[in-house]
Design an enzyme around this catalytic site. Structure first.
Site, PDB file in Angstrom:
ATOM      1  N   GLY A   5      33.571  42.118  37.817  1.00 21.55           N
ATOM      2  CA  GLY A   5      34.823  41.637  37.243  1.00 21.55           C
ATOM      3  C   GLY A   5      34.716  41.022  35.870  1.00 21.55           C
ATOM      4  O   GLY A   5      35.688  40.454  35.368  1.00 21.55           O
ATOM      5  N   THR A   6      33.553  41.146  35.218  1.00 24.98           N
ATOM      6  CA  THR A   6      33.421  40.529  33.891  1.00 24.98           C
ATOM      7  C   THR A   6      34.390  41.150  32.882  1.00 24.98           C
ATOM      8  O   THR A   6      35.014  40.441  32.091  1.00 24.98           O
ATOM      9  CB  THR A   6      31.979  40.680  33.370  1.00 24.98           C
ATOM     10  OG1 THR A   6      31.562  42.049  33.508  1.00 24.98           O
ATOM     11  CG2 THR A   6      31.027  39.789  34.145  1.00 24.98           C
ATOM     12  N   GLY A   7      34.513  42.478  32.903  1.00 25.04           N
ATOM     13  CA  GLY A   7      35.410  43.132  31.947  1.00 25.04           C
ATOM     14  C   GLY A   7      36.860  42.788  32.185  1.00 25.04           C
ATOM     15  O   GLY A   7      37.616  42.518  31.235  1.00 25.04           O
TER      16      GLY A   7
END
Length: 378
Positions: A195-197
């Site tokens: 979920g970093t992006g």
């Protein structure tokens, strides 16, 4: 803008680490109001995507219009699209709006699952033309024709360097005028990067929605991501979720936040014992001069041996724009020192209130709670 309205167009992540779930957490923690138009339902966890159920394009558009026509919107974030029909339906609505748009061209999940086919990727062109900034990682950048391929359609691209080799992660903001900004930070060694992006793109959208300039919105969103990575709860056997809920007072929130106090200490051991007994966690230990503690909500407290014996406590207010905060304080008649870049990674300026209490305006970001010298098991 006290509470910007952010419309998120993306897929759902049943595991809560990415997609709509990560977007909502990010926008909420940064102070915005998150609205959603879900493009697909997924069955997924930290190990991968087990199933995808697309949402019809007409219903995606209906979700968008329901939010826009009643609540309004200050910025849009686009993530997983799901199909070329959805891409065109979303683009049709974006053409009626005059708000910033952040497009994260999601093609492959962190686990490796493919989330966009060739036809859908071809439909990205209309979305890139409408976007304020496109935020691809390096594989996505290559699939979209590189920087030139994206800039042929849109005004700006944030090239994310997380997939590159090296000890530092370098992100670059590029426009048709060339590179206009870059950020470089030490790589955080963790497998919990799911979920970093999504998180970064939603953080940028929240910043743009409240009126920040694009570079400032990116810097703020990057700080949020980095602290969330450090605060990952460790769930799952694969690429786990980040700790969005723990990013509260870490220099990412717009405005002024009181998040640090420094007190003079005349007996290091006694002070360390006292604050430990109160339940604070010691995160920095430099006897016999200095220690820093963290409270459950993220506020920190430092003791410094005799350093402030003549002036008492110092209350620290972290600000998103130190130069602007200094200018406001001086305009109000306060005497404020010029900002100093300290060796411990903080940029700060000192002043006093009318009663003589010492204050500090500063920027530290992750260096307040997560400097390289943080106690390893804190």
């Amino acid at each position: 803008m006290i509470c910007p309205r952010i419309l998120i167009v993306a897929g759902s992540d049943s595991g809560g680490g990415a997609g709509i779930q990560a977007d909502i957490k990010t926008v909420t923690m940064l102070g915005g109001h998150a609205m959603t138009a879900i493009t697909a339902l997924t069955a997924q966890n930290t190990l991968g995507v087990q199933g995808v159920l697309p949402v019809p394009a007409a219903f995606v558009a209906q979700q968008m219009r329901s939010c826009i026509d009643d609540i309004g919107v200050d910025a849009v974030k686009i993530g997983m699209i799901g199909s070329v029909d959805v891409a065109h339906a979303v683009a049709d609505i974006l053409d009626t709006l005059d708000v910033p748009v952040v497009f994260d061209p999601v093609m492959v999940a962190t686990s490796g699952a493919v989330l966009a086919d060739a036809d859908t990727i071809a439909g990205f062109e209309r979305l890139m033309r409408r976007a304020t900034v496109v935020t691809p990682n390096l594989p996505e950048l290559a699939a979209l024709g590189g920087e030139a391929g994206i800039l042929a359609h849109g005004p700006a691209v944030l090239v994310k360097g997380g997939h590159a080799d090296g000890d530092d992660v370098i992100d670059r903001l590029v426009t048709t005028d060339g590179e206009v900004a870059r950020w470089s930070d030490p790589r955080i060694d963790t497998r919990h990067t799911h979920g970093t992006g999504c998180t970064l793109a939603s953080g940028i959208a929240e910043g743009l929605g409240r009126g920040l300039a694009l570079p400032a919105a990116i810097a703020r969103a990057r700080r949020f991501v980095r602290v969330a990575l450090r605060e990952a709860p460790g769930f799952g056997a694969g690429h786990g979720p980040m700790g969005h809920a723990r990013v509260r007072l870490d220099g990412a929130t717009a405005g002024m936040v009181a998040n640090q106090v420094t007190l003079p200490s005349t007996d290091y051991d006694a002070s360390v014992g006292f604050y430990g007994a109160l339940g604070l966690s010691r995160i920095i230990d430099a006897p016999p001069r200095y220690a820093r503690f963290e409270a459950a909500g993220g506020t920190t407290l430092s003791i410094e041996a005799m350093a402030h014996d003549d002036i008492g406590a110092v209350v620290y207010f972290e600000v998103d724009d130190l130069d602007a905060a200094i200018a406001r304080a001086r305009a109000a008649g306060a005497v404020v020192s010029d900002p100093v870049d300290e060796r411990w990674g903080w940029r700060e300026a000192l002043l006093s209130d009318p009663a003589g209490n010492r204050l500090c305006l500063y920027q530290a970001g992750e260096m307040r709670r997560f400097p390289p010298w943080r106690i390893a098991d804190a």
